[in-house]
Design a protein around this motif. Structure first.
Motif, PDB file in Angstrom:
ATOM      1  N   ARG A  23       0.825  -1.212   0.000  1.00  0.00           N
ATOM      2  CA  ARG A  23       0.000   0.000   0.000  1.00  0.00           C
ATOM      3  C   ARG A  23       0.863   1.267   0.000  1.00  0.00           C
ATOM      4  O   ARG A  23       0.387   2.347  -0.309  1.00  0.00           O
ATOM      5  CB  ARG A  23      -0.929   0.004   1.220  1.00  0.00           C
ATOM      6  CG  ARG A  23      -2.023  -1.049   1.141  1.00  0.00           C
ATOM      7  CD  ARG A  23      -2.912  -0.967   2.390  1.00  0.00           C
ATOM      8  NE  ARG A  23      -4.092  -1.791   2.258  1.00  0.00           N
ATOM      9  CZ  ARG A  23      -4.214  -3.026   2.748  1.00  0.00           C
ATOM     10  NH1 ARG A  23      -3.212  -3.579   3.401  1.00  0.00           N
ATOM     11  NH2 ARG A  23      -5.327  -3.704   2.578  1.00  0.00           N
ATOM     12  N   LEU A  24       2.128   1.119   0.408  1.00  0.00           N
ATOM     13  CA  LEU A  24       3.093   2.225   0.432  1.00  0.00           C
ATOM     14  C   LEU A  24       4.424   1.710  -0.089  1.00  0.00           C
ATOM     15  O   LEU A  24       4.740   0.535   0.055  1.00  0.00           O
ATOM     16  CB  LEU A  24       3.315   2.728   1.858  1.00  0.00           C
ATOM     17  CG  LEU A  24       2.492   3.871   2.422  1.00  0.00           C
ATOM     18  CD1 LEU A  24       2.946   4.201   3.830  1.00  0.00           C
ATOM     19  CD2 LEU A  24       2.540   5.104   1.563  1.00  0.00           C
ATOM     20  N   ALA A  25       5.219   2.635  -0.619  1.00  0.00           N
ATOM     21  CA  ALA A  25       6.542   2.250  -1.121  1.00  0.00           C
ATOM     22  C   ALA A  25       7.562   2.196   0.000  1.00  0.00           C
ATOM     23  O   ALA A  25       8.487   1.366  -0.026  1.00  0.00           O
ATOM     24  CB  ALA A  25       6.996   3.245  -2.193  1.00  0.00           C
ATOM     25  N   SER A  26       7.433   3.085   0.980  1.00  0.00           N
ATOM     26  CA  SER A  26       8.400   3.076   2.075  1.00  0.00           C
ATOM     27  C   SER A  26       7.753   3.609   3.357  1.00  0.00           C
ATOM     28  O   SER A  26       6.698   4.230   3.326  1.00  0.00           O
ATOM     29  CB  SER A  26       9.616   3.936   1.722  1.00  0.00           C
ATOM     30  OG  SER A  26       9.239   5.295   1.645  1.00  0.00           O
ATOM     31  N   ASP A  27       8.456   3.382   4.444  1.00  0.00           N
ATOM     32  CA  ASP A  27       8.003   3.809   5.775  1.00  0.00           C
ATOM     33  C   ASP A  27       8.542   5.208   6.052  1.00  0.00           C
ATOM     34  O   ASP A  27       9.748   5.378   6.252  1.00  0.00           O
ATOM     35  CB  ASP A  27       8.523   2.814   6.821  1.00  0.00           C
ATOM     36  CG  ASP A  27       8.268   3.241   8.251  1.00  0.00           C
ATOM     37  OD1 ASP A  27       7.603   4.267   8.476  1.00  0.00           O
ATOM     38  OD2 ASP A  27       8.748   2.526   9.159  1.00  0.00           O
ATOM     39  N   PRO A  28       7.681   6.236   6.049  1.00  0.00           N
ATOM     40  CA  PRO A  28       8.175   7.596   6.262  1.00  0.00           C
ATOM     41  C   PRO A  28       8.696   7.864   7.676  1.00  0.00           C
ATOM     42  O   PRO A  28       9.404   8.840   7.891  1.00  0.00           O
ATOM     43  CB  PRO A  28       6.950   8.473   5.976  1.00  0.00           C
ATOM     44  CG  PRO A  28       5.779   7.586   6.155  1.00  0.00           C
ATOM     45  CD  PRO A  28       6.242   6.197   5.828  1.00  0.00           C
ATOM     46  N   THR A  29       8.402   6.991   8.627  1.00  0.00           N
ATOM     47  CA  THR A  29       8.887   7.226   9.988  1.00  0.00           C
ATOM     48  C   THR A  29      10.375   6.921  10.126  1.00  0.00           C
ATOM     49  O   THR A  29      10.993   7.323  11.108  1.00  0.00           O
ATOM     50  CB  THR A  29       8.098   6.403  11.029  1.00  0.00           C
ATOM     51  OG1 THR A  29       8.287   5.013  10.777  1.00  0.00           O
ATOM     52  CG2 THR A  29       6.632   6.758  11.016  1.00  0.00           C
ATOM     53  N   CYS A  30      10.968   6.227   9.153  1.00  0.00           N
ATOM     54  CA  CYS A  30      12.409   5.927   9.211  1.00  0.00           C
ATOM     55  C   CYS A  30      13.230   7.207   9.297  1.00  0.00           C
ATOM     56  O   CYS A  30      14.267   7.249   9.968  1.00  0.00           O
ATOM     57  CB  CYS A  30      12.841   5.110   7.996  1.00  0.00           C
ATOM     58  SG  CYS A  30      12.232   3.417   8.037  1.00  0.00           S
ATOM     59  N   ASP A  31      12.771   8.257   8.608  1.00  0.00           N
ATOM     60  CA  ASP A  31      13.499   9.527   8.617  1.00  0.00           C
ATOM     61  C   ASP A  31      13.442  10.214   9.983  1.00  0.00           C
ATOM     62  O   ASP A  31      14.219  11.133  10.236  1.00  0.00           O
ATOM     63  CB  ASP A  31      12.926  10.480   7.557  1.00  0.00           C
ATOM     64  CG  ASP A  31      13.109   9.929   6.149  1.00  0.00           C
ATOM     65  OD1 ASP A  31      14.052   9.128   5.956  1.00  0.00           O
ATOM     66  OD2 ASP A  31      12.318  10.296   5.264  1.00  0.00           O
ATOM     67  N   LEU A  32      12.544   9.787  10.840  1.00  0.00           N
ATOM     68  CA  LEU A  32      12.395  10.407  12.159  1.00  0.00           C
ATOM     69  C   LEU A  32      13.170   9.680  13.262  1.00  0.00           C
ATOM     70  O   LEU A  32      13.220  10.156  14.389  1.00  0.00           O
ATOM     71  CB  LEU A  32      10.910  10.477  12.543  1.00  0.00           C
ATOM     72  CG  LEU A  32      10.040  11.340  11.640  1.00  0.00           C
ATOM     73  CD1 LEU A  32       8.583  11.210  12.040  1.00  0.00           C
ATOM     74  CD2 LEU A  32      10.484  12.787  11.711  1.00  0.00           C
ATOM     75  N   ARG A  33      13.761   8.543  12.933  1.00  0.00           N
ATOM     76  CA  ARG A  33      14.512   7.789  13.942  1.00  0.00           C
ATOM     77  C   ARG A  33      15.630   8.667  14.509  1.00  0.00           C
ATOM     78  O   ARG A  33      16.399   9.268  13.773  1.00  0.00           O
ATOM     79  CB  ARG A  33      15.126   6.519  13.359  1.00  0.00           C
ATOM     80  CG  ARG A  33      14.111   5.578  12.763  1.00  0.00           C
ATOM     81  CD  ARG A  33      13.603   4.563  13.775  1.00  0.00           C
ATOM     82  NE  ARG A  33      12.795   3.571  13.093  1.00  0.00           N
ATOM     83  CZ  ARG A  33      11.483   3.526  13.160  1.00  0.00           C
ATOM     84  NH1 ARG A  33      10.840   4.412  13.869  1.00  0.00           N
ATOM     85  NH2 ARG A  33      10.795   2.604  12.525  1.00  0.00           N
ATOM     86  N   GLY A  34      15.703   8.771  15.799  1.00  0.00           N
ATOM     87  CA  GLY A  34      16.722   9.585  16.460  1.00  0.00           C
ATOM     88  C   GLY A  34      16.339  11.053  16.592  1.00  0.00           C
ATOM     89  O   GLY A  34      17.069  11.831  17.208  1.00  0.00           O
TER      90      GLY A  34
END
Length: 187
Positions: A23-34
């Motif tokens: 349903r999505l190409a990628s997880d946008p929360t990865c950019d928020l890690r840290g």
């Protein structure tokens, strides 16, 4: 900060599911890690040395209080529940014959029933209290009205009157005290 961390964690789970189900190409929360600062963990002050624990327990037993403070302080060590759960204890939750206190899920942090086995010492304190505040309502009612529990400051104020500073012992510290001594005992 803790709410933000949990929200990010939950959102990440939803987005990873969306990626796994195409349903999505990628997880946008990865950019928020840290991106969220890790809060500094502060522990509640607690007496942790066995000799000093004995001194604390003897001081509590000798505490002269007009209300129920001494009994609440006496019950805190053998049950080691959070002070809010102790203050909000109701007689309907306590089975004196079965030696069990069942704290309902809606009153616990984990949202599930918490069963607290009652030692003979805890039972003796509760039986004494039953004659004073039972058979229904709060085990530790407010001094002003039986429809509310004892104040959240009462236990800490009692510890202060016994001479323990906020850096030495708090009502929450009974849990740390029990956990530390039980873990160190190896039993």
């Amino acid at each position: 900060m803790e709410s933000a961390r949990r929200t990010l964690q939950l959102a990440g789970m939803v987005f990873r599911y969306a990626v796994a189900t195409a349903r999505l190409a990628s997880d946008p929360t990865c950019d928020l890690r840290g991106a969220l600062a890790t809060p500094k963990v502060t522990h509640y002050a607690a007496v942790l040395e066995p000799v000093k624990v004995g001194e604390l327990l003897r001081a509590i037993d000798g505490y002269e209080s007009l209300g129920l403070t001494r009994r609440a302080l006496q019950l805190a060590p053998p049950v080691f529940v959070p002070p809010g759960e102790l203050r909000h204890a109701r007689w309907e939750e306590i089975d004196l014959d079965g030696a069990l206190w069942t704290i309902p899920a809606e009153k616990t942090k984990m949202q599930k029933d918490h069963r607290v086995p009652l030692s003979r010492q805890a039972l003796a304190i509760l039986r004494e209290l039953h004659a004073l505040t039972g058979p229904a309502g709060y085990v530790f009612p407010s001094v002003r009205t039986r429809t509310r529990p004892m104040s959240e400051n009462t236990l800490n104020a009692g510890l202060r009157r016994l001479g323990y500073t906020t850096d030495e012992m708090t009502a929450h510290g009974f849990r740390a005290m029990a956990a530390t001594l039980l873990n160190e005992s190896g039993k």
